[in-house]
Design an enzyme around this catalytic site. Sequence first.
Site, mmCIF file in Angstrom:
data_model
loop_
_atom_site.group_PDB
_atom_site.id
_atom_site.type_symbol
_atom_site.label_atom_id
_atom_site.label_comp_id
_atom_site.label_asym_id
_atom_site.label_seq_id
_atom_site.Cartn_x
_atom_site.Cartn_y
_atom_site.Cartn_z
ATOM 1 N N SER A 145 0.868 -1.187 0.000
ATOM 2 C CA SER A 145 0.000 0.000 0.000
ATOM 3 C C SER A 145 0.899 1.230 0.000
ATOM 4 O O SER A 145 2.028 1.183 0.512
ATOM 5 C CB SER A 145 -0.863 0.009 1.272
ATOM 6 O OG SER A 145 -1.494 1.274 1.420
ATOM 7 N N TYR A 151 -2.171 -1.227 10.450
ATOM 8 C CA TYR A 151 -2.287 -1.497 9.011
ATOM 9 C C TYR A 151 -1.043 -0.964 8.285
ATOM 10 O O TYR A 151 -0.424 -1.682 7.486
ATOM 11 C CB TYR A 151 -3.548 -0.842 8.447
ATOM 12 C CG TYR A 151 -3.723 -1.045 6.950
ATOM 13 C CD1 TYR A 151 -4.091 -2.282 6.429
ATOM 14 C CD2 TYR A 151 -3.519 0.006 6.046
ATOM 15 C CE1 TYR A 151 -4.252 -2.473 5.060
ATOM 16 C CE2 TYR A 151 -3.676 -0.173 4.685
ATOM 17 C CZ TYR A 151 -4.044 -1.416 4.198
ATOM 18 O OH TYR A 151 -4.195 -1.609 2.828
ATOM 19 N N LYS A 187 1.834 -3.091 6.145
ATOM 20 C CA LYS A 187 2.130 -2.840 4.732
ATOM 21 C C LYS A 187 3.598 -2.435 4.545
ATOM 22 O O LYS A 187 4.202 -2.739 3.517
ATOM 23 C CB LYS A 187 1.165 -1.794 4.182
ATOM 24 C CG LYS A 187 -0.278 -2.321 4.082
ATOM 25 C CD LYS A 187 -0.340 -3.533 3.165
ATOM 26 C CE LYS A 187 -1.717 -4.130 3.027
ATOM 27 N NZ LYS A 187 -1.780 -5.252 2.067
HETATM 28 P P1 NAD Z 1 -11.208 -6.716 -0.357
HETATM 29 O O1 NAD Z 1 -11.633 -6.662 1.059
HETATM 30 O O2 NAD Z 1 -12.189 -6.432 -1.425
HETATM 31 O O3 NAD Z 1 -10.514 -8.121 -0.683
HETATM 32 C C1 NAD Z 1 -9.619 -8.743 0.215
HETATM 33 C C2 NAD Z 1 -9.789 -10.239 0.099
HETATM 34 O O4 NAD Z 1 -8.884 -10.872 1.014
HETATM 35 C C3 NAD Z 1 -11.220 -10.686 0.468
HETATM 36 O O5 NAD Z 1 -11.806 -11.437 -0.578
HETATM 37 C C4 NAD Z 1 -11.014 -11.496 1.723
HETATM 38 O O6 NAD Z 1 -11.926 -12.586 1.868
HETATM 39 C C5 NAD Z 1 -9.562 -11.978 1.582
HETATM 40 N N1 NAD Z 1 -9.066 -12.319 2.910
HETATM 41 C C6 NAD Z 1 -9.012 -11.506 4.000
HETATM 42 N N2 NAD Z 1 -8.685 -12.209 5.083
HETATM 43 C C7 NAD Z 1 -8.504 -13.508 4.684
HETATM 44 C C8 NAD Z 1 -8.172 -14.713 5.357
HETATM 45 N N3 NAD Z 1 -7.971 -14.752 6.678
HETATM 46 N N4 NAD Z 1 -8.074 -15.834 4.627
HETATM 47 C C9 NAD Z 1 -8.314 -15.828 3.292
HETATM 48 N N5 NAD Z 1 -8.641 -14.723 2.603
HETATM 49 C C10 NAD Z 1 -8.742 -13.566 3.292
HETATM 50 O O7 NAD Z 1 -9.977 -5.706 -0.436
HETATM 51 P P2 NAD Z 1 -9.169 -5.113 -1.679
HETATM 52 O O8 NAD Z 1 -9.348 -3.658 -1.639
HETATM 53 O O9 NAD Z 1 -9.455 -5.882 -2.927
HETATM 54 O O10 NAD Z 1 -7.686 -5.401 -1.162
HETATM 55 C C11 NAD Z 1 -6.734 -6.204 -1.856
HETATM 56 C C12 NAD Z 1 -5.347 -5.794 -1.379
HETATM 57 O O11 NAD Z 1 -5.097 -4.430 -1.734
HETATM 58 C C13 NAD Z 1 -5.165 -5.861 0.136
HETATM 59 O O12 NAD Z 1 -3.892 -6.392 0.445
HETATM 60 C C14 NAD Z 1 -5.261 -4.409 0.569
HETATM 61 O O13 NAD Z 1 -4.604 -4.154 1.781
HETATM 62 C C15 NAD Z 1 -4.610 -3.728 -0.612
HETATM 63 N N6 NAD Z 1 -4.959 -2.300 -0.732
HETATM 64 C C16 NAD Z 1 -6.252 -1.913 -0.886
HETATM 65 C C17 NAD Z 1 -6.550 -0.557 -0.967
HETATM 66 C C18 NAD Z 1 -7.967 -0.058 -1.110
HETATM 67 O O14 NAD Z 1 -8.198 1.165 -0.985
HETATM 68 N N7 NAD Z 1 -8.946 -0.900 -1.398
HETATM 69 C C19 NAD Z 1 -5.511 0.395 -0.906
HETATM 70 C C20 NAD Z 1 -4.191 -0.050 -0.766
HETATM 71 C C21 NAD Z 1 -3.921 -1.407 -0.679
#
Ligand code: NAD
Length: 243
Positions: free
Chosen positions: A130, A143, A147
């Site tokens: 992130s 968090y 990251k």
């Molecule tokens: P999301 O919540 O839509 O998807 C995350 C997925 O991870 C979910 O499907 C969830 O079931 C799975 N997951 C979580 N805990 C789990 C566990 N214990 N076992 C198995 N699966 C598990 O989120 P996203 O926005 O698609 O995030 C994807 C990545 O991008 C993450 O690493 C997040 O930190 C990173 N990210 C997201 C953003 C944002 O603004 N959305 C910004 C920066 C980084």
Amino acid sequence: MRFKGKRALVTGAAGGIGKVISQMLRAEGARVAAADRNCDAVDAEVRISGNLLDPAYADALPRTATKALGGLDIIINNAGVITRGPVTETSDQDWALSIGVNVEAPFRICRAGIPLLAEAGGGAIVNIASCWGVHPGPNHAVYCMTKAAIASLTQCMGRDHAHQGIHINAVCPNEVDTPMLRTGFEKRGFDPATAIAELGRTVPLGRVARPEDIADVVLFLASDAARYMCGSLVEVNGGKPVS
Ligand code: NAD
């Protein structure tokens, strides 16, 4: 068809960014093993449902995917969770969840997967960190720390395993319109659509990222076009500086 004949493991494949990464990899010829808590509704060649907090599940994922797909070329560590608040408001449960999903699981998957990629002559690993892992934001101390940990691990692994032909890099997104961002707004009592539109006005490009904006960079790092990249952290932020 950049990924014709390639085999990829994608974690968090049922989530906002993971689903699009899987779709785009498959659209370009890859066969995908999807991992998430419940993969029943995910389009993929192989579905490996389970909890990444279970060390045995995380340790076994690369080999399970390799057996099911007949080999493994690409690992995308995308699954993640976000917990809010400063350290003084962080519960033991938030700590264990954040470390477990965001750091320990990708560590376990890389530790198990790197020897398999090396045996096959190389491959690519893309971790989703992130922008907040590089420039910590306010009120999300644990968090941001997780990251930063996966960003640092990516830099270390990128250097340590380059000689094996394994390209390990990370994408560092800013805000992306996914269930993670939307549920965060809902929990704080905001209407997600309005909040995301307002947030978009703070981004120089004029909008919050869509999952495709992130997935395109993930696919680049997983492709041969990134063949000279090892240990890079690629910020994808629409020009928005993080302070
Ligand atoms: P999301 O919540 O839509 O998807 C995350 C997925 O991870 C979910 O499907 C969830 O079931 C799975 N997951 C979580 N805990 C789990 C566990 N214990 N076992 C198995 N699966 C598990 O989120 P996203 O926005 O698609 O995030 C994807 C990545 O991008 C993450 O690493 C997040 O930190 C990173 N990210 C997201 C953003 C944002 O603004 N959305 C910004 C920066 C980084």
